[in-house]
Design a protein around this motif. Structure first.
Motif, PDB file in Angstrom:
ATOM      1  N   SER A 399       0.817  -1.215   0.000  1.00  0.00           N
ATOM      2  CA  SER A 399       0.000   0.000   0.000  1.00  0.00           C
ATOM      3  C   SER A 399       0.850   1.266   0.000  1.00  0.00           C
ATOM      4  CB  SER A 399      -0.927  -0.004   1.218  1.00  0.00           C
ATOM      5  OG  SER A 399      -0.173  -0.086   2.422  1.00  0.00           O
ATOM      6  N   TYR A 400       2.031   1.216   0.618  1.00  0.00           N
ATOM      7  CA  TYR A 400       2.864   2.412   0.731  1.00  0.00           C
ATOM      8  C   TYR A 400       3.766   2.599  -0.478  1.00  0.00           C
ATOM      9  CZ  TYR A 400       6.214   5.719   2.796  1.00  0.00           C
ATOM     10  OH  TYR A 400       7.021   6.799   3.031  1.00  0.00           O
ATOM     11  N   VAL A 401       4.415   1.532  -0.929  1.00  0.00           N
ATOM     12  CA  VAL A 401       5.347   1.629  -2.054  1.00  0.00           C
ATOM     13  C   VAL A 401       4.594   1.609  -3.380  1.00  0.00           C
ATOM     14  CG1 VAL A 401       7.285   0.519  -3.215  1.00  0.00           C
ATOM     15  CG2 VAL A 401       7.217   0.617  -0.721  1.00  0.00           C
ATOM     16  N   CYS A 402       3.703   0.643  -3.524  1.00  0.00           N
ATOM     17  CA  CYS A 402       3.006   0.480  -4.803  1.00  0.00           C
ATOM     18  C   CYS A 402       1.709   1.276  -4.869  1.00  0.00           C
ATOM     19  CB  CYS A 402       2.705  -1.002  -5.042  1.00  0.00           C
ATOM     20  SG  CYS A 402       4.150  -2.059  -4.909  1.00  0.00           S
ATOM     21  N   PHE A 416       0.706 -12.747  -0.059  1.00  0.00           N
ATOM     22  CA  PHE A 416       1.163 -12.855   1.319  1.00  0.00           C
ATOM     23  C   PHE A 416       2.070 -14.066   1.543  1.00  0.00           C
ATOM     24  CE2 PHE A 416      -2.737 -10.299   2.060  1.00  0.00           C
ATOM     25  CZ  PHE A 416      -2.134  -9.227   2.699  1.00  0.00           C
ATOM     26  N   SER A 417       2.127 -14.972   0.610  1.00  0.00           N
ATOM     27  CA  SER A 417       2.946 -16.175   0.798  1.00  0.00           C
ATOM     28  C   SER A 417       4.390 -15.984   0.350  1.00  0.00           C
ATOM     29  CB  SER A 417       2.333 -17.349   0.023  1.00  0.00           C
ATOM     30  OG  SER A 417       2.378 -17.114  -1.380  1.00  0.00           O
ATOM     31  N   TYR A 418       4.702 -14.877  -0.337  1.00  0.00           N
ATOM     32  CA  TYR A 418       6.058 -14.652  -0.819  1.00  0.00           C
ATOM     33  C   TYR A 418       6.871 -13.901   0.238  1.00  0.00           C
ATOM     34  CZ  TYR A 418       4.486 -16.028  -5.477  1.00  0.00           C
ATOM     35  OH  TYR A 418       3.982 -16.726  -6.546  1.00  0.00           O
ATOM     36  N   PRO A 419       8.163 -14.242   0.402  1.00  0.00           N
ATOM     37  CA  PRO A 419       8.993 -13.545   1.392  1.00  0.00           C
ATOM     38  C   PRO A 419       9.276 -12.110   0.965  1.00  0.00           C
ATOM     39  CG  PRO A 419      10.313 -15.122   0.145  1.00  0.00           C
ATOM     40  CD  PRO A 419       8.889 -15.359  -0.243  1.00  0.00           C
ATOM     41  N   LEU A 420       9.159 -11.193   1.905  1.00  0.00           N
ATOM     42  CA  LEU A 420       9.322  -9.773   1.598  1.00  0.00           C
ATOM     43  C   LEU A 420      10.760  -9.444   1.216  1.00  0.00           C
ATOM     44  CD1 LEU A 420       8.147  -6.897   1.537  1.00  0.00           C
ATOM     45  CD2 LEU A 420       8.682  -6.737   3.980  1.00  0.00           C
ATOM     46  N   GLU A 421      11.707  -9.880   2.008  1.00  0.00           N
ATOM     47  CA  GLU A 421      13.095  -9.474   1.791  1.00  0.00           C
ATOM     48  C   GLU A 421      13.713 -10.150   0.576  1.00  0.00           C
ATOM     49  OE1 GLU A 421      17.315 -10.185   4.081  1.00  0.00           O
ATOM     50  OE2 GLU A 421      15.609  -9.539   5.288  1.00  0.00           O
ATOM     51  N   ARG A 422      13.378 -11.403   0.328  1.00  0.00           N
ATOM     52  CA  ARG A 422      14.049 -12.150  -0.735  1.00  0.00           C
ATOM     53  C   ARG A 422      13.388 -12.011  -2.101  1.00  0.00           C
ATOM     54  NH1 ARG A 422      14.109 -17.085  -0.945  1.00  0.00           N
ATOM     55  NH2 ARG A 422      12.549 -17.685   0.597  1.00  0.00           N
ATOM     56  N   VAL A 423      12.070 -11.762  -2.142  1.00  0.00           N
ATOM     57  CA  VAL A 423      11.373 -11.766  -3.428  1.00  0.00           C
ATOM     58  C   VAL A 423      10.628 -10.453  -3.674  1.00  0.00           C
ATOM     59  CG1 VAL A 423       9.639 -12.919  -4.847  1.00  0.00           C
ATOM     60  CG2 VAL A 423      11.122 -14.276  -3.359  1.00  0.00           C
ATOM     61  N   ILE A 424       9.728 -10.087  -2.785  1.00  0.00           N
ATOM     62  CA  ILE A 424       8.841  -8.952  -3.048  1.00  0.00           C
ATOM     63  C   ILE A 424       9.622  -7.658  -3.202  1.00  0.00           C
ATOM     64  CG2 ILE A 424       6.936  -7.586  -2.144  1.00  0.00           C
ATOM     65  CD1 ILE A 424       5.915 -10.079  -0.733  1.00  0.00           C
ATOM     66  N   LEU A 488      10.181  -2.475   7.911  1.00  0.00           N
ATOM     67  CA  LEU A 488       9.933  -1.046   7.748  1.00  0.00           C
ATOM     68  C   LEU A 488      11.098  -0.365   7.038  1.00  0.00           C
ATOM     69  CD1 LEU A 488       8.016   1.282   8.345  1.00  0.00           C
ATOM     70  CD2 LEU A 488       9.164   1.579  10.561  1.00  0.00           C
ATOM     71  N   GLN A 489      12.323  -0.750   7.355  1.00  0.00           N
ATOM     72  CA  GLN A 489      13.490  -0.184   6.683  1.00  0.00           C
ATOM     73  C   GLN A 489      13.506  -0.548   5.201  1.00  0.00           C
ATOM     74  OE1 GLN A 489      16.535  -1.866   9.181  1.00  0.00           O
ATOM     75  NE2 GLN A 489      16.753   0.014  10.376  1.00  0.00           N
ATOM     76  N   ILE A 490      13.150  -1.784   4.893  1.00  0.00           N
ATOM     77  CA  ILE A 490      13.098  -2.211   3.488  1.00  0.00           C
ATOM     78  C   ILE A 490      12.042  -1.411   2.733  1.00  0.00           C
ATOM     79  CG2 ILE A 490      12.485  -4.136   1.983  1.00  0.00           C
ATOM     80  CD1 ILE A 490      13.769  -6.009   4.005  1.00  0.00           C
ATOM     81  N   THR A 491      10.884  -1.225   3.348  1.00  0.00           N
ATOM     82  CA  THR A 491       9.811  -0.463   2.709  1.00  0.00           C
ATOM     83  C   THR A 491      10.244   0.969   2.440  1.00  0.00           C
ATOM     84  OG1 THR A 491       8.151  -1.849   3.807  1.00  0.00           O
ATOM     85  CG2 THR A 491       7.419   0.282   2.945  1.00  0.00           C
ATOM     86  N   ASP A 492      10.868   1.590   3.403  1.00  0.00           N
ATOM     87  CA  ASP A 492      11.324   2.974   3.216  1.00  0.00           C
ATOM     88  C   ASP A 492      12.391   3.075   2.135  1.00  0.00           C
ATOM     89  OD1 ASP A 492       9.599   3.836   5.153  1.00  0.00           O
ATOM     90  OD2 ASP A 492      11.078   3.780   6.777  1.00  0.00           O
ATOM     91  N   MET A 493      13.292   2.080   2.085  1.00  0.00           N
ATOM     92  CA  MET A 493      14.351   2.120   1.089  1.00  0.00           C
ATOM     93  C   MET A 493      13.782   2.028  -0.326  1.00  0.00           C
ATOM     94  SD  MET A 493      17.726  -0.331   0.680  1.00  0.00           S
ATOM     95  CE  MET A 493      16.755  -1.781   0.309  1.00  0.00           C
ATOM     96  N   VAL A 494      12.827   1.152  -0.537  1.00  0.00           N
ATOM     97  CA  VAL A 494      12.228   1.012  -1.865  1.00  0.00           C
ATOM     98  C   VAL A 494      11.384   2.236  -2.207  1.00  0.00           C
ATOM     99  CG1 VAL A 494      10.734  -0.423  -3.302  1.00  0.00           C
ATOM    100  CG2 VAL A 494      12.257  -1.501  -1.641  1.00  0.00           C
ATOM    101  N   LYS A 495      10.704   2.786  -1.209  1.00  0.00           N
ATOM    102  CA  LYS A 495       9.879   3.960  -1.454  1.00  0.00           C
ATOM    103  C   LYS A 495      10.734   5.152  -1.897  1.00  0.00           C
ATOM    104  CE  LYS A 495       6.159   6.543  -1.287  1.00  0.00           C
ATOM    105  NZ  LYS A 495       5.029   6.365  -2.236  1.00  0.00           N
ATOM    106  N   LYS A 496      11.917   5.286  -1.326  1.00  0.00           N
ATOM    107  CA  LYS A 496      12.783   6.427  -1.633  1.00  0.00           C
ATOM    108  C   LYS A 496      13.668   6.198  -2.854  1.00  0.00           C
ATOM    109  CE  LYS A 496      12.969   7.781   3.229  1.00  0.00           C
ATOM    110  NZ  LYS A 496      13.842   7.944   4.430  1.00  0.00           N
ATOM    111  N   ALA A 497      13.588   5.016  -3.439  1.00  0.00           N
ATOM    112  CA  ALA A 497      14.437   4.732  -4.608  1.00  0.00           C
ATOM    113  C   ALA A 497      14.089   5.674  -5.745  1.00  0.00           C
ATOM    114  CB  ALA A 497      14.259   3.282  -5.040  1.00  0.00           C
ATOM    115  N   ARG A 498      15.108   6.176  -6.430  1.00  0.00           N
ATOM    116  CA  ARG A 498      14.908   7.105  -7.539  1.00  0.00           C
ATOM    117  C   ARG A 498      14.725   6.332  -8.845  1.00  0.00           C
ATOM    118  NH1 ARG A 498      19.135   9.258  -8.867  1.00  0.00           N
ATOM    119  NH2 ARG A 498      20.623   8.205  -7.504  1.00  0.00           N
ATOM    120  N   PRO A 499      13.753   6.703  -9.623  1.00  0.00           N
ATOM    121  CA  PRO A 499      13.630   6.073 -10.950  1.00  0.00           C
ATOM    122  C   PRO A 499      14.894   6.302 -11.765  1.00  0.00           C
ATOM    123  CG  PRO A 499      11.638   7.270 -10.401  1.00  0.00           C
ATOM    124  CD  PRO A 499      12.649   7.626  -9.360  1.00  0.00           C
ATOM    125  N   ASN A 500      15.272   5.273 -12.510  1.00  0.00           N
ATOM    126  CA  ASN A 500      16.445   5.336 -13.368  1.00  0.00           C
ATOM    127  C   ASN A 500      17.736   5.552 -12.580  1.00  0.00           C
ATOM    128  OD1 ASN A 500      17.480   5.064 -15.955  1.00  0.00           O
ATOM    129  ND2 ASN A 500      17.782   7.273 -16.143  1.00  0.00           N
TER     130      ASN A 500
END
Length: 551
Positions: A399-402, A416-424, A488-500
């Motif tokens: 909901s936050y990143v996508c 919900f069955s996929y691992p957050l850190e390794r796949v999602i 939460l750290q992973i979510t924030d890192m992906v959210k702040k990622a810059r396109p390209n």
């Protein structure tokens, strides 16, 4: 010999013999804390002689005294060993020096390759190994396990369970091995050894081969500073009868599972769930089988396969399973869907409704899932997920990143069955830094494929997944460098990622830059294709695009 008499004898000898025993134990590598623990657990060890000078002249007298006690009963089991071994009980006396050297140095350190520190821990947890019968039995147990295909290194690997195994009677273990390899279970010999050394088998071992060499406190015959075990005939008879009854019950249970339930490979069931042999066939197994067949609706072909895949279900009470099915019906799971759910995920019948299932259902409703029954029917294992550790972090990421709503998980509950850190997280991060709009790519497309197909079909790479594989390698190294990352750290890192962020021009865009007209040829550059698969102009040919700073 009364306790007061033994204490008086200990006080009489304590001044000289106790000191010599302590010196011998120190000489063989034990330290002060080890000796205190051993003496607290096995005080009669202080009554054993420390040298060999008294053995020859006292052996005959001890044999007569012990024999007079043992002859009061016929066909006894001495701690799991037949009455034919009573002569060995009478002549078992050994010095502290020989016993400690045999167990600590030769058996634990030399044979099993344990460090002295680990060997001392085992001695502290099982001081009975320092007795003559204890050390001899432990040596026989190791020989038996080796003959069953278990290496010394495998035995020494689990140091916490090793003393539990070494304290068993070798003859009792051999009897259990004979039963498991008989027609009742038909387990191969090379499978029995690994089974016995597993912690899950401790319950079966406690019932058929109780630990015996843990202490020598009461019932001791002392003579000349020597401590000898005096078995209680009444207790030995009762113990032998109990073990015989256990074997009869195990044989009955094995027969019921093979012929009434239809289990074709009982050895796999026992290897997965050793406790199954201790279940009462009429009081426990039969009611469970009837409930699964009659109430749930599993057919005769599916039932044995499901039990063979998940035999733990045989140990669950019918009352607990009925409470689970009643709750599933209450949240609008259709009755005709229960066989499908139980067949696919039998562990659901072992869950606690209040502490495990209700929090999941309440959370799904809180994020907008209306038809929870249909949602659970599509992904039954979700009832076993942790709300705080799995469901909430993954929903927060989506909901936050996508910026997706609950319709996304309703369309694809398996998210919900996929691992957050390794796949999602790595996949959505990769799409975002490539400049692809995350809202327009469904979670089903992002997660359903393998890494190679994801890179080619979703991310638009044309290199067989090499670039994404390199990206994942850098991603994991980054997470490892930071000592692991919270959801939460992973979510924030992906959210702040810059396109390209990988460099080059963003993909999936039409270039408005036309080449300047040439003096001789009035031709213009055609715009780039807008398809996702086009990655020629997105900068991925740059050898430095996967620099760690890009993540």
């Amino acid at each position: 010999v009364s306790d007061s008499g033994e204490d008086a004898h200990l006080n009489e000898m304590g001044g000289s013999n106790l000191e010599s025993v302590i010196n011998v134990l120190l000489h063989n590598g034990l330290i002060g804390t080890d000796i205190v623990s051993i003496m607290s657990h096995t005080p009669s060890l202080a009554l054993m002689i420390s040298g060999e000078e008294q053995i020859l002249e006292e052996k005959a007298q001890r044999k007569v005294e012990v024999g007079s006690v043992l002859n009061s009963s016929e066909e006894l089991m001495v701690d799991g060993i037949d009455e034919t071994d009573t002569e060995d009980v009478a002549t078992e006396v050994q010095t502290v020096y020989d016993a400690s050297k045999q167990v600590l140095r030769l058996l634990l350190c030399d044979s099993l390759g344990l460090r002295k520190y680990d060997a001392r821990k085992i001695i502290r947890s099982c001081p009975g190994l320092l007795t003559s019968r204890g050390s001899h039995s432990a040596e026989q147990v190791i020989e038996l396990m080796t003959s069953l295909g278990v290496s010394h290194s495998a035995l020494a690997r689990d140091k916490s369970y090793l003393p539990v195994l070494l304290s068993r009677s070798s003859s009792s273990l051999f009897r259990l091995v004979a039963f498991l390899s008989s027609d009742a279970v038909r387990m191969t010999v090379d499978s029995i050894g690994p089974l016995l050394r597993r912690k899950e088998c401790s319950v079966l071992l406690d019932a058929t081969a109780p630990a015996e060499y843990s202490s020598l406190r009461k019932g001791m015959l002392t003579d000349g500073g020597v401590a000898v075990r005096i078995p209680d005939p009444n207790k030995l008879i009762s113990r032998s009868e109990d073990i015989s009854n256990i074997y009869r019950r195990m044989r009955s249970t094995a027969s019921f599972l093979r012929f009434s339930v239809g289990i074709t490979d009982l050895s796999k069931v026992v290897a997965s769930y050793p406790r199954v042999l201790l279940l009462d066939s009429l009081g426990q197994v039969s009611p469970v089988v009837s409930f699964l067949r009659d109430d749930i609706g599993l057919d005769q072909e599916t039932l044995p396969k499901m039990i063979q895949a998940f035999p733990v279900i045989l140990g669950v009470s019918v009352t607990e399973m009925r409470s689970v099915t009643d709750y599933l019906i209450s949240i609008e799971v259709k009755a005709d869907s229960l066989p499908k759910i139980i067949r696919a995920f039998p562990a659901v019948l072992t869950m606690n409704v209040r502490s495990k299932m209700k929090p999941v259902v309440e959370y799904l409703r809180s994020i907008g899932v209306v038809n929870v029954g249909r949602f659970i029917t599509r992904i039954p294992p979700i009832l076993g997920y942790s709300v705080e550790d799995e469901l909430r972090p993954k929903w927060r990421f989506l909901s936050y990143v996508c910026e997706c709503d609950f319709f996304e998980v309703v369309r694809f509950p398996a998210y919900f069955s996929y691992p957050l850190e390794r796949v999602i997280a790595p996949r959505y991060h990769y799409l975002k830094i490539k400049g692809l709009p995350l809202q327009l790519v469904s979670a089903d497309d992002v997660l359903r494929y393998g890494d190679k197909d994801f890179a080619n079909m979703v991310a638009g790479d044309q290199d067989g997944g090499k670039r994404y594989a390199q990206f994942v390698k850098i991603w994991r190294s980054k997470v490892k460098e930071r000592g692991g990352m919270t959801a939460l750290q992973i979510t924030d890192m992906v959210k702040k990622a810059r396109p390209n962020a990988l460099g080059g021009k963003p993909p999936n865009r039409v270039s408005n830059n036309r080449r300047k007209p040439q003096p001789r040829k009035q031709q213009t550059q055609r715009p780039q294709s807008t398809t996702i698969a086009n990655s020629r102009n997105n900068g991925f040919n740059d050898p430095n695009i996967f620099r760690p700073s890009a993540i």
